[in-house]
Motif scaffolding. Structure first.
Motif, PDB file in Angstrom:
ATOM      1  N   UNK A 201       0.883  -1.176   0.000  1.00  0.00           N
ATOM      2  CA  UNK A 201       0.000   0.000   0.000  1.00  0.00           C
ATOM      3  C   UNK A 201       0.912   1.214   0.000  1.00  0.00           C
ATOM      4  N   UNK A 202       0.834   2.029  -1.011  1.00  0.00           N
ATOM      5  CA  UNK A 202       1.900   2.988  -1.299  1.00  0.00           C
ATOM      6  C   UNK A 202       1.862   4.251  -0.465  1.00  0.00           C
ATOM      7  N   UNK A 203       0.738   4.629   0.102  1.00  0.00           N
ATOM      8  CA  UNK A 203       0.697   5.834   0.922  1.00  0.00           C
ATOM      9  C   UNK A 203      -0.361   5.667   2.001  1.00  0.00           C
ATOM     10  N   UNK A 204      -0.330   6.589   2.944  1.00  0.00           N
ATOM     11  CA  UNK A 204      -1.262   6.527   4.069  1.00  0.00           C
ATOM     12  C   UNK A 204      -2.689   6.857   3.652  1.00  0.00           C
ATOM     13  N   UNK A 205      -2.849   7.640   2.604  1.00  0.00           N
ATOM     14  CA  UNK A 205      -4.203   7.952   2.145  1.00  0.00           C
ATOM     15  C   UNK A 205      -4.899   6.701   1.628  1.00  0.00           C
ATOM     16  N   UNK A 206      -4.172   5.864   0.924  1.00  0.00           N
ATOM     17  CA  UNK A 206      -4.760   4.613   0.450  1.00  0.00           C
ATOM     18  C   UNK A 206      -5.101   3.693   1.613  1.00  0.00           C
ATOM     19  N   UNK A 207      -4.236   3.637   2.611  1.00  0.00           N
ATOM     20  CA  UNK A 207      -4.536   2.826   3.806  1.00  0.00           C
ATOM     21  C   UNK A 207      -5.759   3.360   4.537  1.00  0.00           C
ATOM     22  N   UNK A 208      -5.875   4.666   4.621  1.00  0.00           N
ATOM     23  CA  UNK A 208      -7.046   5.270   5.280  1.00  0.00           C
ATOM     24  C   UNK A 208      -8.328   4.924   4.526  1.00  0.00           C
ATOM     25  N   UNK A 209      -8.290   5.010   3.197  1.00  0.00           N
ATOM     26  CA  UNK A 209      -9.469   4.665   2.409  1.00  0.00           C
ATOM     27  C   UNK A 209      -9.851   3.199   2.594  1.00  0.00           C
ATOM     28  N   UNK A 210      -8.854   2.321   2.649  1.00  0.00           N
ATOM     29  CA  UNK A 210      -9.126   0.899   2.823  1.00  0.00           C
ATOM     30  C   UNK A 210      -9.764   0.620   4.182  1.00  0.00           C
ATOM     31  N   UNK A 211      -9.264   1.236   5.242  1.00  0.00           N
ATOM     32  CA  UNK A 211      -9.819   1.011   6.573  1.00  0.00           C
ATOM     33  C   UNK A 211     -11.202   1.643   6.726  1.00  0.00           C
ATOM     34  N   UNK A 212     -11.457   2.744   6.028  1.00  0.00           N
ATOM     35  CA  UNK A 212     -12.795   3.335   6.081  1.00  0.00           C
ATOM     36  C   UNK A 212     -13.833   2.408   5.457  1.00  0.00           C
ATOM     37  N   UNK A 213     -13.487   1.777   4.339  1.00  0.00           N
ATOM     38  CA  UNK A 213     -14.416   0.822   3.732  1.00  0.00           C
ATOM     39  C   UNK A 213     -14.599  -0.411   4.616  1.00  0.00           C
ATOM     40  N   UNK A 214     -13.551  -0.814   5.297  1.00  0.00           N
ATOM     41  CA  UNK A 214     -13.689  -1.927   6.234  1.00  0.00           C
ATOM     42  C   UNK A 214     -14.622  -1.559   7.380  1.00  0.00           C
ATOM     43  N   UNK A 215     -14.543  -0.334   7.861  1.00  0.00           N
ATOM     44  CA  UNK A 215     -15.426   0.091   8.951  1.00  0.00           C
ATOM     45  C   UNK A 215     -16.889   0.104   8.514  1.00  0.00           C
ATOM     46  N   UNK A 216     -17.145   0.492   7.265  1.00  0.00           N
ATOM     47  CA  UNK A 216     -18.518   0.439   6.760  1.00  0.00           C
ATOM     48  C   UNK A 216     -19.017  -1.004   6.719  1.00  0.00           C
ATOM     49  N   UNK A 217     -18.170  -1.900   6.238  1.00  0.00           N
ATOM     50  CA  UNK A 217     -18.531  -3.316   6.176  1.00  0.00           C
ATOM     51  C   UNK A 217     -18.768  -3.874   7.577  1.00  0.00           C
ATOM     52  N   UNK A 218     -17.876  -3.565   8.511  1.00  0.00           N
ATOM     53  CA  UNK A 218     -18.038  -4.053   9.876  1.00  0.00           C
ATOM     54  C   UNK A 218     -19.266  -3.447  10.553  1.00  0.00           C
ATOM     55  N   UNK A 219     -19.572  -2.186  10.221  1.00  0.00           N
ATOM     56  CA  UNK A 219     -20.755  -1.563  10.803  1.00  0.00           C
ATOM     57  C   UNK A 219     -22.037  -2.257  10.388  1.00  0.00           C
ATOM     58  N   UNK A 220     -22.117  -2.717   9.149  1.00  0.00           N
ATOM     59  CA  UNK A 220     -23.304  -3.445   8.712  1.00  0.00           C
ATOM     60  C   UNK A 220     -23.424  -4.789   9.433  1.00  0.00           C
ATOM     61  N   UNK A 221     -22.293  -5.456   9.651  1.00  0.00           N
ATOM     62  CA  UNK A 221     -22.334  -6.694  10.434  1.00  0.00           C
ATOM     63  C   UNK A 221     -22.826  -6.425  11.851  1.00  0.00           C
ATOM     64  N   UNK A 222     -22.364  -5.332  12.429  1.00  0.00           N
ATOM     65  CA  UNK A 222     -22.831  -4.988  13.772  1.00  0.00           C
ATOM     66  C   UNK A 222     -24.305  -4.650  13.823  1.00  0.00           C
ATOM     67  N   UNK A 223     -24.815  -3.979  12.803  1.00  0.00           N
ATOM     68  CA  UNK A 223     -26.239  -3.658  12.782  1.00  0.00           C
ATOM     69  C   UNK A 223     -27.099  -4.914  12.666  1.00  0.00           C
ATOM     70  N   UNK A 224     -26.651  -5.911  11.907  1.00  0.00           N
ATOM     71  CA  UNK A 224     -27.388  -7.178  11.862  1.00  0.00           C
ATOM     72  C   UNK A 224     -27.456  -7.811  13.240  1.00  0.00           C
ATOM     73  N   UNK A 225     -26.351  -7.756  13.972  1.00  0.00           N
ATOM     74  CA  UNK A 225     -26.350  -8.310  15.325  1.00  0.00           C
ATOM     75  C   UNK A 225     -27.323  -7.566  16.225  1.00  0.00           C
ATOM     76  N   UNK A 226     -27.377  -6.244  16.113  1.00  0.00           N
ATOM     77  CA  UNK A 226     -28.269  -5.455  16.960  1.00  0.00           C
ATOM     78  C   UNK A 226     -29.734  -5.654  16.573  1.00  0.00           C
ATOM     79  N   UNK A 227     -30.025  -5.793  15.275  1.00  0.00           N
ATOM     80  CA  UNK A 227     -31.398  -6.083  14.870  1.00  0.00           C
ATOM     81  C   UNK A 227     -31.858  -7.436  15.406  1.00  0.00           C
TER      82      UNK A 227
END
Length: 511
Positions: A201-227
């Motif tokens: 991963x060539x720069x920190x901006x790309x790493x930040x974008x990757x982790x932000x998309x992971x957080x969106x994915x993880x948030x949906x998993x968490x919402x299924x658990x809460x529902x």
């Protein structure tokens, strides 16, 4: 499996929904036929007992009970309670589907930020997406009965290829009594940080974008658990169920047909089957069945979510996107409309009629105006009729009286307001100042005053003379020049209306 009938109702036509009434899978008949037969059986049993079993005295008492139940059954608010409940359940059902963890956005970011065509780069990308899929499998087997039957234990997850045996040891060694669907997301973050340190991963901006998309994915998993954890309040479900059951229990008695010879009101007809009561039961009980089916869409009903299908689809497309499709581009070439001034795709014979329809420009483009209504009008004042000065408008508001005559306080205040709000014109500016004719060589003497804006109003009183002060300053005479007197300028005239002025000071002077 989800029942899809979208293609059957693509076009509105006569009796368009009628062709859906004969479908059995996922239909209301499949859900309700047992309850409907049960209700009809109880109704027919009571009707037979009234006609053939009860004695005359018992019949009279039963008839009074029928009239009583029919009179007070309408007090149960079935439509009101049931309508709000079903609306809440349908809204909750669709929101749960929006929380399904889909890897499409995440796999695109992984393919675009984790570089390397060698085996190491390929291993990074495939492992990252496998961790995301593992997190989705763990949460879905916690909420969906169909997925749990497919993966009843962690061993089944390992054998399916979502988890390695080394990862299983780390997963089971974590001492936590809570659901651990989030653990693969942490592995994803650690692996992404390692790829950044290795330069994949060539720069920190790309790493930040990757982790932000992971957080969106993880948030949906968490919402299924809460529902799955937080259900619709049990008291609400109980109230709706009791209201419906008690209403139709009263209808079992209150909707019985009585002997017409007894002369009871609204009992002139004697039938065996209550047609409209059965329709009412079909609608209300079917409404409750809709809520019963949608309140948990992760079961095995006909219209529940296809969770196993989503697992298979998500795992396959995510691996294709980050592995076989990585850095796989077609040769760049000019498109078909490279030299076209107006690019337009062709139409088939079945759709060419749409080409003749004009493009939509906006809802106001069809409005037509008369020629005289399209002429601009010049407005001389802010308010009032065209051509009326602001001073005339103020004069009409304040009638002439003792306060305006003779230069009273009201007249002076009105004159001040007129002077502050009037527009400066060339005539008024030229008439406000005058200079006296003096002999040649003498200093000109000029004076400025405000001309009256209206011939009927008296002129305002002149401002008070300035207080006595020191003598006018002069220049110190030199040896070869006489004294030259410099006159100190007097008080200024009124400021133009576009400049700020101390209104409080002038009002105090006018008072």
């Amino acid at each position: 499996m989800t029942v899809t009938y979208t293609a059957r109702v693509a076009n509105a036509r006569f009796g368009g929904f009628s062709q859906l009434l004969l479908l059995w899978r996922g239909s209301i008949y499949k859900l309700l036929w047992r309850e409907l037969l049960c209700f009809l059986g109880f109704y027919m049993a009571l009707s037979a007992a009234y006609r053939f079993v009860l004695k005359e005295g018992q019949k009279r008492y039963f008839e009074k009970l029928v009239i009583y139940c029919d009179q007070y059954a309408s007090l149960i608010p079935v439509s009101f309670v049931l309508g709000f409940y079903v609306t809440l359940v349908v809204h909750r059902w669709w929101n749960q589907y929006l929380c399904m963890p889909l890897p499409d956005a995440l796999m695109c970011v992984v393919a675009g930020t984790v570089h390397g065509r060698d085996e190491r780069g390929r291993l990074y990308r495939r492992t990252l997406m496998r961790y995301a899929g593992l997190s989705a499998v763990l949460i879905l087997r916690s909420v969906s009965t169909a997925v749990f039957k497919r993966f009843p234990t962690i061993d089944h997850v390992v054998e399916a290829g979502f988890m390695t045996r080394e990862e299983r040891k780390k997963f089971e060694n974590l001492n936590s009594s809570y659901n651990k669907y989030w653990v693969p997301c942490v592995w994803f973050s650690n692996l992404a940080a390692q790829a950044r340190r290795e330069g994949r991963i060539r720069d920190n901006s790309a790493l930040k974008l990757l982790l932000e998309e992971l957080n969106v994915f993880r948030g949906k998993c968490g919402m299924l658990f809460h529902y799955d954890w937080i259900s619709v309040p049990l008291v609400y479900t109980q109230v709706v169920t009791i209201a419906l059951y008690s209403y139709f229990l009263a209808c079992l008695i209150g909707r019985q047909f009585l002997d017409p010879a007894q002369g009871y009101k609204d009992h002139d007809l004697d039938l065996c089957v209550p047609i409209f009561t059965l329709l009412q039961f079909f609608f209300y009980a079917g409404w409750l069945k809709v809520a019963e089916q949608l309140i948990n869409p992760f079961g095995e009903d006909d219209d529940d979510f296809e969770t196993n299908f989503l697992i298979d689809r998500n795992f396959q497309v995510s691996m294709l996107a980050v592995d076989e499709m990585y850095d796989d581009l077609a040769v760049l070439e000019k498109d078909l409309y490279w030299d076209a001034a107006e690019a337009r795709a062709p139409y088939t014979a079945a759709t060419v009629f749409q080409l003749r329809q004009p493009s939509f420009q906006g809802s106001t483009f069809d409005i037509t105006l008369a020629k005289e209504d399209m002429q601009f009008q010049r407005l001389d004042g802010l308010d009032g009729p065209v051509g009326e000065a602001p001073g005339d408008f103020l004069q009409r508001l304040l009638p002439a009286g003792a306060g305006m005559a003779g230069g009273g306080p009201l007249g002076r205040r009105l004159s001040f307001l007129l002077r502050k709000n009037s527009c400066v014109s060339e005539a008024s500016t030229g008439a406000s100042c005058s200079c006296a004719v003096v002999p040649e060589g003498a200093a000109p003497e000029c004076s400025c005053r405000d001309p009256p804006l209206d011939p009927g109003l008296p002129e305002p009183e002149p401002p008070p003379p300035p207080p006595a002060g020191p003598e006018p300053l002069g220049l110190i005479p030199g040896p070869a020049e006489p004294f030259t007197t410099v006159t100190v300028p007097g008080p200024r005239g009124p400021a133009p209306p576009w400049l700020p002025s101390p209104i409080g000071e002038e009002e105090e002077n006018l008072a």
